[in-house]
Design a protein around this motif. Structure first.
Motif, PDB file in Angstrom:
ATOM      1  N   TYR A  16       5.871  15.026  -8.097  1.00  0.00           N
ATOM      2  CA  TYR A  16       4.924  14.267  -8.925  1.00  0.00           C
ATOM      3  C   TYR A  16       3.517  14.784  -8.637  1.00  0.00           C
ATOM      4  CZ  TYR A  16       2.873  10.679 -11.720  1.00  0.00           C
ATOM      5  OH  TYR A  16       2.176  10.050 -12.728  1.00  0.00           O
ATOM      6  N   GLU A  17       2.998  15.599  -9.562  1.00  0.00           N
ATOM      7  CA  GLU A  17       1.743  16.332  -9.348  1.00  0.00           C
ATOM      8  C   GLU A  17       0.693  16.059 -10.413  1.00  0.00           C
ATOM      9  OE1 GLU A  17       4.386  20.076  -7.576  1.00  0.00           O
ATOM     10  OE2 GLU A  17       3.659  20.067  -9.658  1.00  0.00           O
ATOM     11  N   GLU A  18       1.104  15.445 -11.512  1.00  0.00           N
ATOM     12  CA  GLU A  18       0.250  15.307 -12.685  1.00  0.00           C
ATOM     13  C   GLU A  18      -0.925  14.353 -12.430  1.00  0.00           C
ATOM     14  OE1 GLU A  18       4.169  16.870 -13.829  1.00  0.00           O
ATOM     15  OE2 GLU A  18       3.532  15.151 -12.623  1.00  0.00           O
ATOM     16  N   GLY A  19      -2.139  14.900 -12.523  1.00  0.00           N
ATOM     17  CA  GLY A  19      -3.343  14.147 -12.194  1.00  0.00           C
ATOM     18  C   GLY A  19      -3.963  14.589 -10.885  1.00  0.00           C
ATOM     19  N   GLY A  20      -3.308  15.551 -10.206  1.00  0.00           N
ATOM     20  CA  GLY A  20      -3.856  16.098  -8.967  1.00  0.00           C
ATOM     21  C   GLY A  20      -4.051  17.594  -9.042  1.00  0.00           C
ATOM     22  N   GLU A  21      -3.805  18.167 -10.244  1.00  0.00           N
ATOM     23  CA  GLU A  21      -3.924  19.615 -10.424  1.00  0.00           C
ATOM     24  C   GLU A  21      -5.379  20.038 -10.589  1.00  0.00           C
ATOM     25  OE1 GLU A  21      -3.798  18.089 -14.680  1.00  0.00           O
ATOM     26  OE2 GLU A  21      -2.994  17.499 -12.719  1.00  0.00           O
ATOM     27  N   GLU A  60      -2.065   7.962  -7.004  1.00  0.00           N
ATOM     28  CA  GLU A  60      -3.113   6.946  -7.120  1.00  0.00           C
ATOM     29  C   GLU A  60      -3.480   6.675  -8.574  1.00  0.00           C
ATOM     30  OE1 GLU A  60      -7.044   5.981  -4.452  1.00  0.00           O
ATOM     31  OE2 GLU A  60      -6.854   8.008  -5.238  1.00  0.00           O
ATOM     32  N   ARG A  61      -3.289   7.671  -9.432  1.00  0.00           N
ATOM     33  CA  ARG A  61      -3.674   7.534 -10.833  1.00  0.00           C
ATOM     34  C   ARG A  61      -2.578   6.911 -11.697  1.00  0.00           C
ATOM     35  NH1 ARG A  61      -7.132  12.625 -10.248  1.00  0.00           N
ATOM     36  NH2 ARG A  61      -9.208  11.742 -10.564  1.00  0.00           N
ATOM     37  N   ASN A  62      -1.380   6.683 -11.146  1.00  0.00           N
ATOM     38  CA  ASN A  62      -0.308   6.107 -11.958  1.00  0.00           C
ATOM     39  C   ASN A  62       0.485   5.077 -11.147  1.00  0.00           C
ATOM     40  OD1 ASN A  62       1.701   5.535 -13.811  1.00  0.00           O
ATOM     41  ND2 ASN A  62       1.987   7.672 -14.424  1.00  0.00           N
ATOM     42  N   PRO A  63      -0.095   3.892 -10.959  1.00  0.00           N
ATOM     43  CA  PRO A  63       0.602   2.863 -10.169  1.00  0.00           C
ATOM     44  C   PRO A  63       1.922   2.426 -10.787  1.00  0.00           C
ATOM     45  CG  PRO A  63      -1.365   1.962 -11.229  1.00  0.00           C
ATOM     46  CD  PRO A  63      -1.432   3.442 -11.387  1.00  0.00           C
ATOM     47  N   ASP A  64       2.063   2.520 -12.121  1.00  0.00           N
ATOM     48  CA  ASP A  64       3.333   2.139 -12.743  1.00  0.00           C
ATOM     49  C   ASP A  64       4.463   3.062 -12.291  1.00  0.00           C
ATOM     50  OD1 ASP A  64       2.045   0.126 -14.072  1.00  0.00           O
ATOM     51  OD2 ASP A  64       1.938   1.162 -15.998  1.00  0.00           O
ATOM     52  N   ALA A  65       4.180   4.360 -12.206  1.00  0.00           N
ATOM     53  CA  ALA A  65       5.193   5.307 -11.744  1.00  0.00           C
ATOM     54  C   ALA A  65       5.547   5.040 -10.287  1.00  0.00           C
ATOM     55  CB  ALA A  65       4.701   6.738 -11.923  1.00  0.00           C
ATOM     56  N   VAL A  66       4.540   4.767  -9.459  1.00  0.00           N
ATOM     57  CA  VAL A  66       4.802   4.476  -8.048  1.00  0.00           C
ATOM     58  C   VAL A  66       5.660   3.225  -7.914  1.00  0.00           C
ATOM     59  CG1 VAL A  66       3.740   3.843  -5.844  1.00  0.00           C
ATOM     60  CG2 VAL A  66       2.697   5.616  -7.265  1.00  0.00           C
ATOM     61  N   ALA A  67       5.362   2.212  -8.705  1.00  0.00           N
ATOM     62  CA  ALA A  67       6.151   0.981  -8.655  1.00  0.00           C
ATOM     63  C   ALA A  67       7.602   1.254  -9.036  1.00  0.00           C
ATOM     64  CB  ALA A  67       5.543  -0.066  -9.585  1.00  0.00           C
ATOM     65  N   ALA A  68       7.819   2.139 -10.007  1.00  0.00           N
ATOM     66  CA  ALA A  68       9.180   2.478 -10.422  1.00  0.00           C
ATOM     67  C   ALA A  68       9.908   3.252  -9.335  1.00  0.00           C
ATOM     68  CB  ALA A  68       9.144   3.287 -11.720  1.00  0.00           C
ATOM     69  N   HIS A  85      -1.744   7.749   0.393  1.00  0.00           N
ATOM     70  CA  HIS A  85      -0.309   7.549   0.242  1.00  0.00           C
ATOM     71  C   HIS A  85       0.105   6.174   0.778  1.00  0.00           C
ATOM     72  CE1 HIS A  85       3.781   9.480  -0.115  1.00  0.00           C
ATOM     73  NE2 HIS A  85       4.087   8.411   0.600  1.00  0.00           N
ATOM     74  N   GLU A  86      -0.382   5.854   1.969  1.00  0.00           N
ATOM     75  CA  GLU A  86      -0.019   4.572   2.572  1.00  0.00           C
ATOM     76  C   GLU A  86      -0.570   3.410   1.757  1.00  0.00           C
ATOM     77  OE1 GLU A  86       0.153   2.508   6.989  1.00  0.00           O
ATOM     78  OE2 GLU A  86      -1.024   4.354   6.682  1.00  0.00           O
ATOM     79  N   ARG A  87      -1.789   3.542   1.279  1.00  0.00           N
ATOM     80  CA  ARG A  87      -2.392   2.480   0.480  1.00  0.00           C
ATOM     81  C   ARG A  87      -1.714   2.334  -0.872  1.00  0.00           C
ATOM     82  NH1 ARG A  87      -6.590   3.691  -2.672  1.00  0.00           N
ATOM     83  NH2 ARG A  87      -7.329   5.335  -1.271  1.00  0.00           N
ATOM     84  N   THR A  88      -1.272   3.452  -1.448  1.00  0.00           N
ATOM     85  CA  THR A  88      -0.704   3.436  -2.797  1.00  0.00           C
ATOM     86  C   THR A  88       0.766   3.040  -2.804  1.00  0.00           C
ATOM     87  OG1 THR A  88      -2.254   5.185  -3.457  1.00  0.00           O
ATOM     88  CG2 THR A  88      -0.352   4.832  -4.871  1.00  0.00           C
ATOM     89  N   THR A  89       1.518   3.514  -1.816  1.00  0.00           N
ATOM     90  CA  THR A  89       2.968   3.281  -1.798  1.00  0.00           C
ATOM     91  C   THR A  89       3.389   2.154  -0.866  1.00  0.00           C
ATOM     92  OG1 THR A  89       3.497   4.808   0.016  1.00  0.00           O
ATOM     93  CG2 THR A  89       3.267   5.758  -2.199  1.00  0.00           C
ATOM     94  N   GLY A  90       2.485   1.755   0.034  1.00  0.00           N
ATOM     95  CA  GLY A  90       2.821   0.701   0.979  1.00  0.00           C
ATOM     96  C   GLY A  90       3.421   1.197   2.272  1.00  0.00           C
ATOM     97  N   ALA A  91       3.541   2.509   2.438  1.00  0.00           N
ATOM     98  CA  ALA A  91       4.128   3.056   3.667  1.00  0.00           C
ATOM     99  C   ALA A  91       3.562   4.450   3.939  1.00  0.00           C
ATOM    100  CB  ALA A  91       5.646   3.127   3.565  1.00  0.00           C
ATOM    101  N   ARG A  92       3.460   4.771   5.207  1.00  0.00           N
ATOM    102  CA  ARG A  92       3.038   6.122   5.590  1.00  0.00           C
ATOM    103  C   ARG A  92       4.136   7.103   5.230  1.00  0.00           C
ATOM    104  NH1 ARG A  92       2.818  10.018   9.622  1.00  0.00           N
ATOM    105  NH2 ARG A  92       0.711  10.667  10.258  1.00  0.00           N
TER     106      ARG A  92
END
Length: 300
Positions: free
Chosen positions: A34-39, A106-114, A151-158
């Motif tokens: 998952y790289e889209e938005g960090g290129e 960080e730019r796609n919280p919906d994808a992270v939640a999924a 990563h930890e802030r966005t996903t909830g885990a290191r």
């Protein structure tokens, strides 16, 4: 050189017994990058646009300006491709490891939640999806710290796993400073191995650039889903015949997430479903198993 830093011998003729769970002959692992938005993009403070791994094979960076077509091709990955792959793997109950670029996550919280809802492992793919070959060591180290924090802030885990991708001569040493369960920045084996080059042993979990959809975006790569499926099948069959090996499959949302390529991935999943001695696992699962079966040796 009396102190040559490369290991060209590896396991040689006597690889260790993997002893995969359930008596499996082969461990198979799928990575969704998952790289889209960090290129590379001037909107991200970069000097030029992205030129790597898109439908525009052989693209050149545009200095000082946006490349609207390139941006759009990357956006396909986050808007459509990710969700197609997500549906495919969740429908088949297949465990997945995500190599997530921190800025992109960080730019796609919906994808992270999924990803989290599906129980996928989310490993770190660094702070940015850029080439670190000529980035100075202090800046690269600062980017790693930022990647872990975001990563930890966005996903909830290191992140337990690390894969920078386009790394520098300093990357392995910088990664060894962190307490990762594994480092995937290597392609040198079909099994995990321990790297003793630094103060603390580092478990290397090899990745792949051949059983990888990136070959759709490079010269002399795959031209059709049929070629991709055949290559995955041949790779699996060879490793399965040998026994006690690991197979990694690398996918990108903007590449394998396209309909004609996702169909090839689906076909390969169907083929794996016919096998009764395969362990499909996350990279963290494999790293944990290897640490238990083959812990690092004591070094003086």
């Amino acid at each position: 050189m009396t102190d040559y830093p490369r290991d060209l011998r590896g396991y040689g003729q006597h690889p260790p017994d993997a002893n995969w769970p359930g008596g499996a002959r082969t461990a198979v692992q799928f990575v969704v990058n998952y790289e889209e938005g960090g290129e590379n993009c001037v909107l991200h403070g970069d000097s030029a646009s992205e030129a790597f791994l898109s439908e525009i094979v052989g693209a050149h960076p545009i200095e000082g300006a946006r490349h609207m077509n390139m941006e759009s091709l990357y956006e396909y990955g986050s808007r459509a491709g990710f969700w197609r792959l997500h549906r495919l793997f969740t429908r088949n109950s297949v465990p997945v490891t995500v190599f997530g670029v921190a800025m992109a996550l960080e730019r796609n919280p919906d994808a992270v939640a999924a990803m989290r809802a599906a129980g996928w492992e989310i490993a770190s793919h660094g702070y940015r999806w850029v080439d670190y070959q000529h980035v100075d060591e202090d800046r690269e180290r600062a980017h790693m710290v930022a990647a872990i924090e975001i990563h930890e802030r966005t996903t909830g885990a290191r992140p337990a796993g690390w894969y920078l991708g386009r790394c520098s001569p300093n990357s392995h040493r910088i990664a060894a400073e962190q307490d990762f369960a594994y480092n995937a920045d290597c392609y040198s084996d079909d099994l995990p191995y321990w790297d003793y080059a630094f103060d603390k042993p580092q478990l290397m979990l090899p990745y792949t650039l051949d059983a990888n959809d990136m070959r759709f975006a490079t010269p002399q790569g795959f031209n059709s889903g049929k070629q991709f499926y055949r290559y995955l099948k041949d790779t699996f069959n060879t490793l399965h015949e040998e026994g006690g090996r690991m197979m990694s499959v690398g996918l990108h949302c903007r590449l394998a997430g396209r309909p004609g390529r996702a169909a090839a991935v689906a076909k390969f999943l169907d083929y794996l479903a016919l096998q009764d001695d395969v362990w499909i696992a996350t990279r963290l699962d494999i790293a944990t198993h290897w640490r238990n079966e083959h812990p690092p040796q004591e070094t003086s």
